[in-house]
Design an enzyme around this catalytic site. Structure first.
Site, PDB file in Angstrom:
ATOM      1  N   GLY A 155      28.645  24.712  -4.031  1.00 12.93           N
ATOM      2  CA  GLY A 155      27.360  25.344  -4.340  1.00 12.93           C
ATOM      3  C   GLY A 155      26.286  24.800  -3.428  1.00 12.93           C
ATOM      4  N   CYS A 156      25.053  24.750  -3.904  1.00 14.66           N
ATOM      5  CA  CYS A 156      23.939  24.238  -3.105  1.00 14.66           C
ATOM      6  C   CYS A 156      24.265  22.841  -2.593  1.00 14.66           C
ATOM      7  CB  CYS A 156      22.664  24.206  -3.934  1.00 14.66           C
ATOM      8  SG  CYS A 156      21.253  23.475  -3.080  1.00 14.66           S
ATOM      9  N   TYR A 157      24.131  22.626  -1.298  1.00 13.19           N
ATOM     10  CA  TYR A 157      24.639  21.378  -0.713  1.00 13.19           C
ATOM     11  C   TYR A 157      23.780  20.149  -0.970  1.00 13.19           C
ATOM     12  CZ  TYR A 157      21.955  22.994   3.541  1.00 13.19           C
ATOM     13  OH  TYR A 157      21.020  23.450   4.438  1.00 13.19           O
TER      14      TYR A 157
END
Length: 221
Positions: A29-31
């Site tokens: 997902g969002c890093y």
């Protein structure tokens, strides 16, 4: 242009991987939250955010979020396998996101948020496949669907050119972190290794120290 300096480790992001160390590329997902999760682990030497799995060269964050690049948001993790094994890295991976959601993680929707493991050695690839099979079974018992995680040898990692995105949650401690685990524990690293190598009965037990469902799982097993 010189590479940015890692805000936690004080090393340039283009520091060569030390002899005997390994690197693996993970998307959950969002890093931003993923990078923080791994820089907190004992035995990790370096982390950096970027993109992998697509066809666009030198992608920017804006391009990837707009779609069409095929890239996922990922974190490159360089680690000392004598201090944190590949199986431990993977245990943390499985327990800290939901790998059954396809092209999304929670409210973050798009193929850039898909679950991915890009490996840099045959042994990493074997460990990833073994841990996927094990965790898929554990999720099924708990009512989850099949794992959709893409597992493949790494083609190319592209460091995110936006320097403020590197170690973002160190620079912005209250910034966005979308990590949400399922609460289902993965098997201990040792048990997955034994099952993959035929040294156990093939039914590894979860680690009692596992922190399933948290956004900061321990790497000590």
């Amino acid at each position: 242009m010189p590479a940015p300096i890692h805000a936690i480790f004080g090393r340039p992001l283009d520091t060569p991987t030390p002899k005997g160390f390994e690197d693996i590329v993970l998307g959950m997902g969002c890093y931003w939250g993923v990078e923080r999760l791994y820089w907190q682990q004992e035995g990790v030497f370096l982390t950096e955010v970027g993109f992998a799995g697509g066809s666009t060269e030198n992608p920017t964050y804006r391009q990837v979020c707009a779609g069409g690049t095929g890239h996922a948001e990922v974190v490159r993790v360089v680690y000392d396998p004598s201090r944190i094994s590949t199986e431990q890295i993977l245990k943390i991976f499985w327990e800290n996101h939901d790998p059954t959601q396809g092209n999304r993680q929670g409210n973050d929707v798009g193929d850039q948020y898909r679950s991915v493991i890009f490996t840099t050695s045959d042994s990493q690839l074997a460990a990833a496949e073994a841990s996927r099979i094990d965790y898929d079974n554990r999720l099924a018992v708990n009512g989850y669907g099949r794992i959709t995680t893409q597992i493949a040898p790494l083609d190319r990692f592209w460091r995110a050119p936006e320097e403020d995105h590197q170690q973002y949650l160190h620079k912005v401690p209250d910034g966005y972190c979308g990590l949400r685990g399922t609460g289902v524990q993965a098997s201990s690293a040792a048990a997955v290794h034994e099952a993959a190598s035929g040294e156990s009965d093939g039914n590894p037990e979860p680690s009692s120290s596992s922190a399933g469902g948290s956004s900061v799982a321990t790497g000590a097993l």
